[in-house]
Design a protein around this motif. Structure first.
Motif, PDB file in Angstrom:
ATOM      1  N   VAL A 228       0.848  -1.190   0.000  1.00  0.00           N
ATOM      2  CA  VAL A 228       0.000   0.000   0.000  1.00  0.00           C
ATOM      3  C   VAL A 228       0.885   1.241   0.000  1.00  0.00           C
ATOM      4  O   VAL A 228       1.813   1.350   0.815  1.00  0.00           O
ATOM      5  CB  VAL A 228      -0.928   0.010   1.231  1.00  0.00           C
ATOM      6  CG1 VAL A 228      -1.857   1.217   1.194  1.00  0.00           C
ATOM      7  CG2 VAL A 228      -1.732  -1.289   1.305  1.00  0.00           C
ATOM      8  N   PHE A 229       0.573   2.187  -0.901  1.00  0.00           N
ATOM      9  CA  PHE A 229       1.382   3.398  -1.057  1.00  0.00           C
ATOM     10  C   PHE A 229       0.508   4.630  -0.863  1.00  0.00           C
ATOM     11  O   PHE A 229      -0.657   4.653  -1.278  1.00  0.00           O
ATOM     12  CB  PHE A 229       2.023   3.440  -2.452  1.00  0.00           C
ATOM     13  CG  PHE A 229       2.902   2.257  -2.737  1.00  0.00           C
ATOM     14  CD1 PHE A 229       4.267   2.308  -2.499  1.00  0.00           C
ATOM     15  CD2 PHE A 229       2.360   1.076  -3.232  1.00  0.00           C
ATOM     16  CE1 PHE A 229       5.080   1.217  -2.753  1.00  0.00           C
ATOM     17  CE2 PHE A 229       3.171  -0.030  -3.495  1.00  0.00           C
ATOM     18  CZ  PHE A 229       4.529   0.041  -3.251  1.00  0.00           C
ATOM     19  N   MET A 230       1.101   5.683  -0.262  1.00  0.00           N
ATOM     20  CA  MET A 230       0.393   6.940  -0.043  1.00  0.00           C
ATOM     21  C   MET A 230       1.237   8.086  -0.570  1.00  0.00           C
ATOM     22  O   MET A 230       2.447   8.102  -0.374  1.00  0.00           O
ATOM     23  CB  MET A 230       0.131   7.170   1.452  1.00  0.00           C
ATOM     24  CG  MET A 230      -0.736   6.120   2.130  1.00  0.00           C
ATOM     25  SD  MET A 230       0.155   4.609   2.538  1.00  0.00           S
ATOM     26  CE  MET A 230       1.264   5.171   3.810  1.00  0.00           C
ATOM     27  N   SER A 231       0.602   9.038  -1.234  1.00  0.00           N
ATOM     28  CA  SER A 231       1.317  10.218  -1.696  1.00  0.00           C
ATOM     29  C   SER A 231       0.331  11.330  -1.988  1.00  0.00           C
ATOM     30  O   SER A 231      -0.652  11.105  -2.709  1.00  0.00           O
ATOM     31  CB  SER A 231       2.138   9.910  -2.949  1.00  0.00           C
ATOM     32  OG  SER A 231       2.763  11.085  -3.449  1.00  0.00           O
ATOM     33  N   VAL A 232       0.576  12.502  -1.428  1.00  0.00           N
ATOM     34  CA  VAL A 232      -0.297  13.652  -1.678  1.00  0.00           C
ATOM     35  C   VAL A 232      -0.213  14.063  -3.143  1.00  0.00           C
ATOM     36  O   VAL A 232      -1.218  14.249  -3.822  1.00  0.00           O
ATOM     37  CB  VAL A 232       0.078  14.838  -0.770  1.00  0.00           C
ATOM     38  CG1 VAL A 232      -0.735  16.076  -1.149  1.00  0.00           C
ATOM     39  CG2 VAL A 232      -0.168  14.489   0.695  1.00  0.00           C
ATOM     40  N   SER A 233       1.011  14.187  -3.637  1.00  0.00           N
ATOM     41  CA  SER A 233       1.203  14.643  -5.019  1.00  0.00           C
ATOM     42  C   SER A 233       1.146  13.516  -6.028  1.00  0.00           C
ATOM     43  O   SER A 233       0.872  13.740  -7.212  1.00  0.00           O
ATOM     44  CB  SER A 233       2.558  15.350  -5.140  1.00  0.00           C
ATOM     45  OG  SER A 233       3.620  14.419  -4.970  1.00  0.00           O
ATOM     46  N   GLY A 234       1.445  12.299  -5.551  1.00  0.00           N
ATOM     47  CA  GLY A 234       1.513  11.175  -6.473  1.00  0.00           C
ATOM     48  C   GLY A 234       2.781  11.156  -7.294  1.00  0.00           C
ATOM     49  O   GLY A 234       2.862  10.444  -8.307  1.00  0.00           O
ATOM     50  N   THR A 235       3.809  11.904  -6.842  1.00  0.00           N
ATOM     51  CA  THR A 235       5.036  12.005  -7.629  1.00  0.00           C
ATOM     52  C   THR A 235       6.296  11.677  -6.837  1.00  0.00           C
ATOM     53  O   THR A 235       7.399  11.808  -7.381  1.00  0.00           O
ATOM     54  CB  THR A 235       5.191  13.435  -8.199  1.00  0.00           C
ATOM     55  OG1 THR A 235       5.294  14.371  -7.105  1.00  0.00           O
ATOM     56  CG2 THR A 235       4.011  13.811  -9.078  1.00  0.00           C
ATOM     57  N   THR A 236       6.187  11.264  -5.593  1.00  0.00           N
ATOM     58  CA  THR A 236       7.366  11.029  -4.754  1.00  0.00           C
ATOM     59  C   THR A 236       8.272   9.979  -5.388  1.00  0.00           C
ATOM     60  O   THR A 236       7.871   8.827  -5.595  1.00  0.00           O
ATOM     61  CB  THR A 236       6.944  10.577  -3.347  1.00  0.00           C
ATOM     62  OG1 THR A 236       6.015  11.517  -2.808  1.00  0.00           O
ATOM     63  CG2 THR A 236       8.151  10.471  -2.433  1.00  0.00           C
ATOM     64  N   GLU A 237       9.501  10.364  -5.682  1.00  0.00           N
ATOM     65  CA  GLU A 237      10.400   9.509  -6.457  1.00  0.00           C
ATOM     66  C   GLU A 237      10.673   8.166  -5.786  1.00  0.00           C
ATOM     67  O   GLU A 237      10.628   7.107  -6.436  1.00  0.00           O
ATOM     68  CB  GLU A 237      11.723  10.237  -6.707  1.00  0.00           C
ATOM     69  CG  GLU A 237      12.708   9.433  -7.534  1.00  0.00           C
ATOM     70  CD  GLU A 237      14.018  10.160  -7.763  1.00  0.00           C
ATOM     71  OE1 GLU A 237      14.942   9.549  -8.327  1.00  0.00           O
ATOM     72  OE2 GLU A 237      14.116  11.342  -7.373  1.00  0.00           O
ATOM     73  N   ASP A 238      10.983   8.191  -4.483  1.00  0.00           N
ATOM     74  CA  ASP A 238      11.303   6.946  -3.794  1.00  0.00           C
ATOM     75  C   ASP A 238      10.108   5.989  -3.787  1.00  0.00           C
ATOM     76  O   ASP A 238      10.281   4.765  -3.857  1.00  0.00           O
ATOM     77  CB  ASP A 238      11.748   7.234  -2.360  1.00  0.00           C
ATOM     78  CG  ASP A 238      13.160   7.795  -2.300  1.00  0.00           C
ATOM     79  OD1 ASP A 238      13.805   7.901  -3.361  1.00  0.00           O
ATOM     80  OD2 ASP A 238      13.608   8.140  -1.181  1.00  0.00           O
ATOM     81  N   VAL A 239       8.912   6.539  -3.692  1.00  0.00           N
ATOM     82  CA  VAL A 239       7.708   5.706  -3.707  1.00  0.00           C
ATOM     83  C   VAL A 239       7.513   5.096  -5.093  1.00  0.00           C
ATOM     84  O   VAL A 239       7.157   3.913  -5.229  1.00  0.00           O
ATOM     85  CB  VAL A 239       6.474   6.518  -3.276  1.00  0.00           C
ATOM     86  CG1 VAL A 239       5.200   5.704  -3.446  1.00  0.00           C
ATOM     87  CG2 VAL A 239       6.619   6.965  -1.825  1.00  0.00           C
ATOM     88  N   LEU A 240       7.740   5.865  -6.120  1.00  0.00           N
ATOM     89  CA  LEU A 240       7.628   5.342  -7.489  1.00  0.00           C
ATOM     90  C   LEU A 240       8.582   4.181  -7.708  1.00  0.00           C
ATOM     91  O   LEU A 240       8.204   3.148  -8.294  1.00  0.00           O
ATOM     92  CB  LEU A 240       7.911   6.453  -8.499  1.00  0.00           C
ATOM     93  CG  LEU A 240       6.830   7.519  -8.645  1.00  0.00           C
ATOM     94  CD1 LEU A 240       7.374   8.720  -9.419  1.00  0.00           C
ATOM     95  CD2 LEU A 240       5.605   6.952  -9.350  1.00  0.00           C
ATOM     96  N   LEU A 241       9.803   4.318  -7.227  1.00  0.00           N
ATOM     97  CA  LEU A 241      10.779   3.243  -7.361  1.00  0.00           C
ATOM     98  C   LEU A 241      10.354   2.009  -6.570  1.00  0.00           C
ATOM     99  O   LEU A 241      10.544   0.872  -7.019  1.00  0.00           O
ATOM    100  CB  LEU A 241      12.151   3.727  -6.893  1.00  0.00           C
ATOM    101  CG  LEU A 241      12.812   4.813  -7.756  1.00  0.00           C
ATOM    102  CD1 LEU A 241      14.069   5.341  -7.063  1.00  0.00           C
ATOM    103  CD2 LEU A 241      13.152   4.274  -9.136  1.00  0.00           C
ATOM    104  N   ALA A 242       9.757   2.236  -5.402  1.00  0.00           N
ATOM    105  CA  ALA A 242       9.321   1.108  -4.568  1.00  0.00           C
ATOM    106  C   ALA A 242       8.163   0.356  -5.217  1.00  0.00           C
ATOM    107  O   ALA A 242       8.064  -0.873  -5.081  1.00  0.00           O
ATOM    108  CB  ALA A 242       8.920   1.608  -3.186  1.00  0.00           C
ATOM    109  N   ILE A 243       7.284   1.069  -5.913  1.00  0.00           N
ATOM    110  CA  ILE A 243       6.192   0.393  -6.624  1.00  0.00           C
ATOM    111  C   ILE A 243       6.768  -0.564  -7.669  1.00  0.00           C
ATOM    112  O   ILE A 243       6.354  -1.731  -7.772  1.00  0.00           O
ATOM    113  CB  ILE A 243       5.245   1.413  -7.278  1.00  0.00           C
ATOM    114  CG1 ILE A 243       4.505   2.216  -6.218  1.00  0.00           C
ATOM    115  CG2 ILE A 243       4.243   0.702  -8.194  1.00  0.00           C
ATOM    116  CD1 ILE A 243       3.678   3.369  -6.773  1.00  0.00           C
TER     117      ILE A 243
END
Length: 333
Positions: free
Chosen positions: A88-103
């Motif tokens: 499960v991922f959370m992001s206000v902007s939907g652009t956080t680089e580290d989160v994108l890589l984790a997906i």
């Protein structure tokens, strides 16, 4: 109220709670498919927001539900990560680089991915298997995580209080807005008293430890460039208390859960040393419509609104914009 957009707050919280049918349907489907572990993946504030729900799951569930730092997950891996993982991922902007890589990383291991964001066309929303969208700039993500983790445990027979909690969340926006309004005098007074304070010592525990970390790091440090120490109330007597002096600004976050006596103990000791202790206690707010057993569960949401008032007044008295950064998203790293 200074910088308070009541209509926006209401829209965001209402839209988050309105995801209940979608969350419940998705959880039921995923459990039927054999999901047997959950990773709540975040970065910075979204990582901290996942902690209360890892804590909740540890208390009630035998299903592994863990909060993890997005970039650390990529480097270290996780023994549970695989085709039966829900990430499960959370992001206000939907652009956080580290989160994108984790997906990308968890999908390469076969995990099912879900995102909470207010930007349906964002990269994060487009990358995951299931996107659950709320109003733009929705913050915090606690209502969605509370519904998600609560539903998982409920279906497994581990959290019978879920239905009453989910029903009561329908009144969350009113309760939180009322708390923010009630907090305005204390927030303004705190900011005025601490216009020139450059160091704060923060204490919180249980479901409020994540918020304590978040407010210390993301607000006071990142947004106001102030020095802080943060300590879990259960660990208060191991190290950090040696930093207390008579004039140390101590901020105590107090909830209504089973760890309240631990925070009481830390507060009592802090007041023996410092003459500058401020307590923000959810008991001071009406929270109309919420039963005693559920007030503790929404404490992070309530204090997020309360301390949001403090943040706005600190911005005013210190003439330091909450949007000002020296390094974050300014320099490459």
């Amino acid at each position: 109220m200074l910088g308070f957009n009541e209509a926006q707050v209401r829209e965001q919280l209402t839209s988050a709670v309105a995801l209940r049918p979608q969350i419940e349907e998705l959880v039921d489907q995923l459990l039927d498919r054999g999901i047997d572990n959950v990773l709540l993946v975040g970065s910075g504030g979204t990582y901290a927001q996942a902690w209360p729900y890892e804590y909740l799951a540890r208390r009630f569930s035998k299903l592994p539900i863990r909060a993890v730092i997005s970039r650390e997950l990529i480097e270290s891996g996780d023994a549970w990560l695989g085709e039966s993982t829900l990430a499960v991922f959370m992001s206000v902007s939907g652009t956080t680089e580290d989160v994108l890589l984790a997906i990308d990383y968890v999908k390469s291991k076969g995990a099912t991915t879900v995102s909470f964001t207010g930007v349906p066309e964002s990269p994060i929303a487009q990358k995951v298997d299931h996107t659950l969208t709320s109003a733009p700039k929705t913050w915090p993500f606690d209502p969605q995580l509370l519904l998600l983790v609560g539903r998982i445990m409920n279906v497994r027979g581990e959290f019978p209080g879920y239905e009453s909690l989910a029903d009561e969340l329908a009144g969350l926006a009113d309760a939180v807005i009322d708390a923010a309004k009630a907090a305005e005098p204390q927030a303004s007074a705190f900011a005025e008293a601490h216009k020139d304070t450059d160091y704060h010592f923060l204490i919180g525990g249980g479901p409020l430890w994540g918020f304590t970390y978040l407010y210390s790091m993301c607000i006071l440090e990142e947004m106001q460039w102030l020095r802080t120490t943060r300590v879990n109330s259960a660990e208060f007597f191991h190290g950090s208390l040696e930093l207390l002096e008579e004039d140390t600004s101590v901020i105590v976050f107090q909830g209504e859960d089973e760890t309240r006596p631990l925070t009481d103990r830390a507060e009592t000791f802090a007041k023996r040393i410092s003459k500058n202790v401020t307590v923000f206690d959810t008991r001071n707010y009406e929270l109309k419509g919420f039963s005693p057993e559920n007030r503790g569960l929404i404490a992070p949401i309530v204090l997020d609104a309360v301390m949001g008032r403090v943040s706005k007044h600190l911005e005013r008295v210190r003439d330091h914009s909450l949007d000002l950064r020296r390094y974050y998203r300014v320099m490459d790293y």
